[in-house]
Design an enzyme around this catalytic site. Structure first.
Site, PDB file in Angstrom:
ATOM      1  N   HIS A   1      47.313   9.048  52.466  1.00  0.00           N
ATOM      2  CA  HIS A   1      46.573   9.076  51.200  1.00  0.00           C
ATOM      3  C   HIS A   1      46.446  10.514  50.686  1.00  0.00           C
ATOM      4  O   HIS A   1      46.648  10.776  49.492  1.00  0.00           O
ATOM      5  CB  HIS A   1      45.199   8.432  51.405  1.00  0.00           C
ATOM      6  CG  HIS A   1      44.399   8.284  50.159  1.00  0.00           C
ATOM      7  ND1 HIS A   1      43.287   9.060  49.911  1.00  0.00           N
ATOM      8  CD2 HIS A   1      44.536   7.455  49.092  1.00  0.00           C
ATOM      9  CE1 HIS A   1      42.769   8.706  48.742  1.00  0.00           C
ATOM     10  NE2 HIS A   1      43.511   7.738  48.219  1.00  0.00           N
TER      11      HIS A   1
ATOM     12  N   ASP B   1      45.325   4.931  45.999  1.00  0.00           N
ATOM     13  CA  ASP B   1      44.111   4.322  46.544  1.00  0.00           C
ATOM     14  C   ASP B   1      44.379   2.904  47.033  1.00  0.00           C
ATOM     15  O   ASP B   1      43.893   2.498  48.097  1.00  0.00           O
ATOM     16  CB  ASP B   1      42.996   4.324  45.500  1.00  0.00           C
ATOM     17  CG  ASP B   1      42.458   5.721  45.196  1.00  0.00           C
ATOM     18  OD1 ASP B   1      42.881   6.697  45.859  1.00  0.00           O
ATOM     19  OD2 ASP B   1      41.611   5.829  44.290  1.00  0.00           O
TER      20      ASP B   1
END
Length: 138
Positions: free
Chosen positions: A63, A105
């Site tokens: 991420h 996300d």
């Protein structure tokens, strides 16, 4: 519903996509994003260095890399829209930055869900000083 309320209260004051990301995590894992993922391992939360401690921490590493590939965007403050279709996260229509942030996300929230079985409470609130090695390359 009580958990949703607790998360909403905890996230008051949090700006931008962090709010959406937290709601994605809650929806995918059923876990409170602040207590379960904000300080997990070496990469979940602010910053990151060393080797990811497990698959969940690797989700955070990936991420971080995803956000790092968005130099012209502001992933922590740009808001985006998403919804669920048949339980799946679908990023809404928005700017190029909003869509790319949402996809970062979305991928992380799904990664957290896929690794729930190996989530290790030992790595919650993991001390930074134990993350000593130089960071891996993305």
């Amino acid at each position: 519903m009580r958990t949703l309320w607790i998360v909403a209260v905890c996230l008051i004051g949090v700006e931008g996509s962090l709010l959406e990301f937290g709601m994605m995590i809650l929806g995918e894992t059923g876990k409170n994003p602040l207590t379960s993922y904000s300080f997990y391992g070496c990469y979940c939360g602010v910053g990151g260095k060393g080797t990811p401690k497990d698959a969940t921490d690797r989700c955070c590493f990936v991420h971080d890399c995803c956000y790092g590939n968005l130099p012209d965007c502001s992933p922590k403050t740009d808001r985006y829209k998403y919804h669920r279709e048949n339980g799946a996260i679908v990023c809404g229509k928005g700017t190029s930055c909003e869509n790319r942030i949402c996809e970062c996300d979305r991928a992380a929230a799904i990664c957290f869900r896929k690794n729930l079985k190996t989530y290790n409470h030992i790595y919650m609130y993991y001390p930074d000083f134990l993350c000593k090695k130089e960071s891996e390359k993305c």
